[in-house]
Design an enzyme around this catalytic site. Structure first.
Site, short mmCIF file in Angstrom:
data_model
loop_
_atom_site.label_atom_id
_atom_site.label_comp_id
_atom_site.label_asym_id
_atom_site.label_seq_id
_atom_site.Cartn_x
_atom_site.Cartn_y
_atom_site.Cartn_z
N ARG A 108 0.87 -1.19 0.00
CA ARG A 108 0.00 0.00 0.00
C ARG A 108 0.89 1.23 0.00
NH1 ARG A 108 -5.08 1.86 3.65
NH2 ARG A 108 -6.05 0.44 2.17
N HIS A 135 -7.58 0.79 -6.17
CA HIS A 135 -7.76 0.00 -4.93
C HIS A 135 -8.50 -1.30 -5.31
CE1 HIS A 135 -7.85 -0.92 -0.82
NE2 HIS A 135 -8.74 -0.06 -0.36
N GLN A 138 -10.37 -3.79 -2.82
CA GLN A 138 -11.63 -3.21 -2.32
C GLN A 138 -12.79 -3.58 -3.25
OE1 GLN A 138 -12.12 -0.93 0.52
NE2 GLN A 138 -14.23 -1.47 0.03
N ASP A 231 -16.93 8.16 -0.76
CA ASP A 231 -15.62 7.96 -0.12
C ASP A 231 -15.21 9.32 0.46
OD1 ASP A 231 -13.11 7.04 0.64
OD2 ASP A 231 -12.29 6.96 -1.40
N CYS A 272 -16.24 2.53 1.28
CA CYS A 272 -15.08 1.67 1.54
C CYS A 272 -14.58 1.79 2.97
CB CYS A 272 -13.96 2.00 0.55
SG CYS A 272 -13.48 3.74 0.61
N ARG A 317 -13.94 -7.62 2.81
CA ARG A 317 -12.54 -7.41 2.41
C ARG A 317 -11.73 -8.68 2.72
NH1 ARG A 317 -10.20 -2.63 2.18
NH2 ARG A 317 -8.75 -3.82 0.92
#
Ligand code: CP
Ligand code: NVA
Length: 330
Positions: A108, A135, A138, A231, A272, A317
């Site tokens: 990440r 991402h 996700q 988001d 998310c 996830r």
């Protein structure tokens, strides 16, 4: 149908076919059942992964750790700033060392080119746990959640409200294109996705039957939606000075009960996470003091309300990351 993604990296969903994505989703549902029934599934005993984080995380880190442990793997976590990478050791050298020690690497951080280079030089599968651009892990959790809700995703209208050129929004547009969904980026012009990515997704859409729309009008965008998604307005790595401008631009794009009322009756809300929907965080408090906002991208009554699915999405996830690890390392 024979599918094999063993040994592959997972850097962006642009690299995966519709069938491969559906395979990972089916596998995720199977692994979720095993977890729920308490059936051991230590299929990757003897393998090891390293989790390399240059930005903070709760869900992604914990999902990779729990998924790894459930699969019987060894897991090493390197937090932001605790490896030599970038300061005393080049990316290439780091990749060459980690590739000799581990069977897979999660990363990440900032530039997409870093995950690509890690994959190029390490010789083992590399998993994108979020970059400035994408991402992808996700997305599997998000689509699994939509499938659990509606049984299918094809033709479903998903509207993203907010900074529609951030990593999550970019990835939602890609996965929608790949799976034949109706994706709407609902944002002010300044925050619409890059033209090049929109064109790429529309090209994919020609094959899959997806629709990719850009719409600045909230009511038009939300009308008949199946999924309303948002988001945070300033992503990790962006300067704090951006808050004032983003609040001004994105306040009209907040997902609240009024926006939910334009959508289908059975529509769901997704995020998310992490989310600024109250004053229970340091940032939330600061924003309230400076700008008088009780909530930012979504209101409390929506995220905790009967249509909210953000916490189911967060759990997913782990099941979906487990599927990626299993499929690429078995
Ligand atoms: N959604 C997500 O990636 O959360 P974290 O930043 O906590 O990993
Ligand atoms: N766009 C957000 C996503 C967090 C999971 C960020 O990059 O901070």
């Amino acid at each position: 149908m024979g599918l094999n993604i063993r040994g592959r990296s997972f850097l962006t969903l642009l690299d995966y076919t519709t069938d491969e994505i559906n395979y990972l989703l089916d596998l995720s549902a199977d692994l979720k059942k095993l977890k729920y029934t308490g059936t051991p599934h230590r299929y990757l005993e003897g393998k090891n992964i390293v989790l390399l984080f240059e930005k903070t995380s709760t869900r992604t880190r914990c999902s990779f750790e729990v998924a790894g442990y459930d699969l019987g793997m060894g897991v090493t976590y390197l937090d932001p700033g605790s490896s030599q990478m970038g300061k005393k050791e080049s990316l290439r050298d780091t990749a060459m060392v980690l590739g000799r020690l581990y069977d897979g690497i999660e990363y990440r951080g900032f530039k997409q080119s870093v995950v690509e280079d890690l994959a190029k030089y390490s010789g083992v599968p590399v998993y994108n746990g979020l970059t400035d651009d994408f991402h992808p892990t996700q997305m599997l959790a998000d689509v699994l959640t939509i499938k659990e809700e509606f049984g299918n995703v094809r033709g479903r209208k998903l509207v993203f409200f907010g900074d529609a050129r951030n990593n999550v929004a970019n990835s939602l547009m890609v996965v929608s294109a790949k799976l034949g969904m109706h994706y709407v980026a609902c944002a002010p012009q300044e925050l619409m996705p890059a033209k090049e990515l929109v064109e790429k997704c529309r090209k994919i859409a020609e094959e899959t039957g997806a629709v990719i729309e850009l719409e600045s009008d909230v009511k038009k965008a939300a009308t008949d939606a199946d999924v309303l998604y948002t988001d945070i307005w300033v992503s990790m790595g962006e300067p704090d000075e951006l808050w004032a401008k983003r609040i001004e631009l994105l306040h009209p794009y907040q997902v609240n009960q009024k926006v939910m009322s334009y959508a289908k009756k059975e529509a769901i809300f997704m995020h998310c996470l992490p989310s600024f929907h109250d004053r229970q965080t340091i940032v939330g408090k600061e924003i309230y003091q400076k700008f008088g906002l009780e909530a930012m991208e979504v209101t409390d009554d929506v995220i905790y309300g009967p249509q909210g699915r953000a916490f189911q999405e967060a759990e997913n996830r782990m099941h979906t990351i487990k599927a990626v690890l299993y499929a690429t390392l078995k």
